[in-house]
Design an enzyme around this catalytic site. Structure first.
Site, PDB file in Angstrom:
ATOM      1  N   GLY A 318       0.826  -1.203   0.000  1.00  0.00           N
ATOM      2  CA  GLY A 318       0.000   0.000   0.000  1.00  0.00           C
ATOM      3  C   GLY A 318       0.864   1.258   0.000  1.00  0.00           C
ATOM      4  O   GLY A 318       1.961   1.295  -0.567  1.00  0.00           O
ATOM      5  N   SER A 319       0.384   2.277   0.670  1.00  0.00           N
ATOM      6  CA  SER A 319       1.067   3.569   0.635  1.00  0.00           C
ATOM      7  C   SER A 319       2.391   3.584   1.405  1.00  0.00           C
ATOM      8  O   SER A 319       3.146   4.556   1.299  1.00  0.00           O
ATOM      9  CB  SER A 319       0.145   4.657   1.187  1.00  0.00           C
ATOM     10  OG  SER A 319      -0.971   4.822   0.339  1.00  0.00           O
TER      11      SER A 319
END
Length: 626
Positions: A318-319
């Protein structure tokens, strides 16, 4: 007269031949006796002793496993077991019936006991049950007159002092199976245990030690008369881990019943201070013998308690992956830190739309601001300009895509995709849209929580290729040796690039508009930096997006997003890195970041508590007193 003379000669010849035969036979007998009693005397003395004296192998005490402060985590304890001697029991079935009124015996156990009774000699003790508690021992002893041939014996058994909290690090020992036999006579000993998982398996040979011997006198049937000599074995090596027992227990309790993984490491030395995978299991159950019901419960649990998620769980980052994308872009000069990219909430590539997590967008952002706000549109564009192969190269420099060589079995490699990988694995060329998805840490890319912790450590330690390890020393069968005191190799990432990324990660937690501001550490000297991550595990349709994305709390557990956070502390001079992954936990900022905050705060509190610096301790005491 002549006839008598002939008879006399015939008789004399026969007598002479008989005497000669007797003499020859006697000579052979005397020669054979001389050969046996004089020439071969030493050999037959030895054989006679071997028939009278047996040499028996003694199992050595298994080496302890201790934490970084030398506090025991796996030790040996007395194991009380009940045995039966068939020749004294006479009717084994009847004795077992009586014994089962005190210690319940399953049908399988009784079949195993009867097999051993038939296979072994009548005077050889057969183990009925191990790991008896005091109550069972006392009841058996009291009923001994009614249990002929039943005895209580004392041996050693492995004990894991913190049970499930350290199970995925220590592993467990269990009985030797056919495939484990290597010719080592220790493995043939009844009841001998070897490492089957975790540190117990990796360092099994060092922990095992070397066997002792007992010289016993036996009678013609092989029954032991007395012990003539005894030499104890060499205990196994004590293995000292980098794990902090207090921190490990704190994190295990903090995580509770979540399906999660947390890794804490020293960013300079690579020492793993804590490695928690939840839920867990009790390793003592494997040593004592797992029941069928316990086994079924473990393998049917959807949260997979037998899997060490810290090294074998593979998740899209993810981020938390955005710092890598930023460094790859800076490294190749496709963007500078002050380049502004406008986020309207969505970007288009052909007919496809790629959305930012913030509906309506963030507006224009530079790199530091994009990291602080975790803007997806900014990183779609940065990834497009950089290209997947350059992003992949930076990922590998920071520890992703390959096993890190941690001293635990079963470590997974994760996956760093590239055009070459896709052509080889799937047979189709890489698509530009996949690069945009990779720019926000989703799509094909997979990482383990350990890799995320190492990635963070390399980002904050000045860009050095620190490697994780679980022992304070290099452990081998020959003993232990300290790790070489040398700094990890540089990765060649410019310091100014690292500072830009770290500035954004500091703002994530400490700027009021950062995505994890509510999870910041309040104590000035313990402040942390970090990066949130939220990973979708289901596809959001266009229709759902138009009517409003369903909230995590309204979804079944298995359809909720994974929550991630990578962090470091203290803020000004990083010493510790942490990665947190909560499966289906929801948002990274709401679920994972608060856990990371508590973990980094506790890590620094314990470090200050143990520091030789009296001023630091006084400060800590004053703070805790309020």
């Amino acid at each position: 007269m002549h006839r008598d003379s002939e008879r006399h000669k015939l008789f004399s010849r026969r007598a002479l031949m008989l005497a000669g035969g007797k003499t020859a036979l006697l000579s052979v007998l005397v020669g054979r006796m001389y050969y046996l009693q004089v020439v071969e005397s030493e050999r037959y003395v030895t054989l006679a002793d071997e028939n009278r004296i047996n040499l028996r192998l003694l199992p050595p005490p298994r080496g302890r496993i201790v934490d970084r402060l030398e506090r025991p985590m796996a030790d040996n304890q007395q194991n009380y077991r009940v045995v039966i001697i068939p020749e004294q029991a006479q009717d084994v079935h009847k004795t077992l019936d009586r014994l089962s009124l005190i210690v319940s015996l399953s049908a399988g156990e009784r079949r195993r006991i009867m097999r051993e009774v038939k296979r072994k000699r009548a005077f050889v003790p057969i183990t009925v049950r191990e790991n008896l508690d005091w109550r069972e021992v006392a009841r058996i002893e009291v009923n001994t007159p009614d249990l002929p041939g039943v005895l209580i014996d004392v041996g050693q058994s492995r004990s894991y002092l913190h049970g499930p909290q350290t199970a995925h690090v220590l592993g467990y020992v269990a009985a030797v199976s056919e495939k484990d036999l290597t010719g080592d006579p220790l493995l043939e000993l009844p009841g001998f245990r070897i490492g089957k998982a975790g540190v117990e398996k990796v360092y099994d040979l060092a922990l095992r030690g070397s066997g002792g011997s007992s010289q016993v006198e036996v009678n013609a049937l092989g029954r032991v008369i007395r012990e003539l000599n005894r030499q104890e074995g060499q205990p196994g090596t004590e293995v000292r881990l980098t794990i902090d027992r207090d921190l490990q227990n704190y994190i295990a309790n903090r995580v509770g019943n979540e399906s999660a993984s947390i890794v804490v490491m020293d960013v300079h030395t690579g020492e793993i201070l804590s490695l928690v995978s939840s839920p867990s299991f009790d390793p003592n159950s494997f040593n004592k013998g797992l029941s069928q019901a316990e086994w079924e419960s473990l393998i049917s649990n959807p949260k997979a308690p037998l899997t060490n998620k810290s090294i074998a769980g593979q998740y899209a980052p993810g981020s938390t992956y955005k710092p890598i994308v930023a460094l790859a872009a800076l490294d190749k000069g496709v963007i500078n830190p002050e380049t502004k990219i406008h986020c309207s909430g969505v970007t288009k590539l052909g007919n496809a739309e790629f959305h930012c997590w913030k509906k309506g967008g963030h507006g224009p952002l530079n790199m530091r601001e994009a990291i602080e706000h975790s803007c997806d549109v900014y990183f779609y564009e940065v990834a497009r300009r950089t290209g997947i192969d350059r992003i992949a190269a930076m990922s590998r420099r920071l520890g992703l895509g390959n096993p890190l060589g941690l001293d635990l079995p079963g470590e997974k490699s994760g996956l760093v995709p590239s055009d070459k990988w896709k052509r080889g694995a799937i047979g189709t060329p890489w698509q530009l849209g996949e690069t945009l998805i990779a720019g926000i840490g989703q799509g094909y890319i997979l990482t383990t929580p350990l890799q995320l912790a190492v990635m963070t450590a390399r980002l904050v330690n000045g860009g050095r290729a620190v490697k994780p390890h679980l022992t304070m020393d290099v452990v081998s069968e020959e003993g232990v040796q300290p790790y070489p005191d040398q700094e990890a190799d540089p990765l060649g990432i410019p310091t100014e690039h690292l500072n830009i990324v770290l500035g954004g990660m500091q703002d994530v937690v400490n700027a009021p508009t950062g995505t994890a501001f509510r999870a910041r550490i309040q104590e000035e000297e313990w402040r942390m930096g970090g990066k949130t991550g939220t990973v979708q595990v289901r596809r959001i349709t266009k229709a759902e997006r138009e009517t409003g994305v369903v909230k995590n709390e309204d979804l079944p557990w298995e359809e909720r997003d994974h929550a991630l956070f990578v962090g470091y502390a203290p803020f000004e001079s990083p010493r510790y890195a942490v990665s947190v992954v909560v499966e289906h936990g929801g948002g990274g900022s709401s679920t994972a970041a608060p856990i990371a905050r508590d973990v980094l705060r506790e890590t620094q509190r314990l470090a200050a508590l143990r520091a030789p610096d009296q001023e630091a301790q006084a400060y800590l005491k004053k703070r805790e007193e309020g």
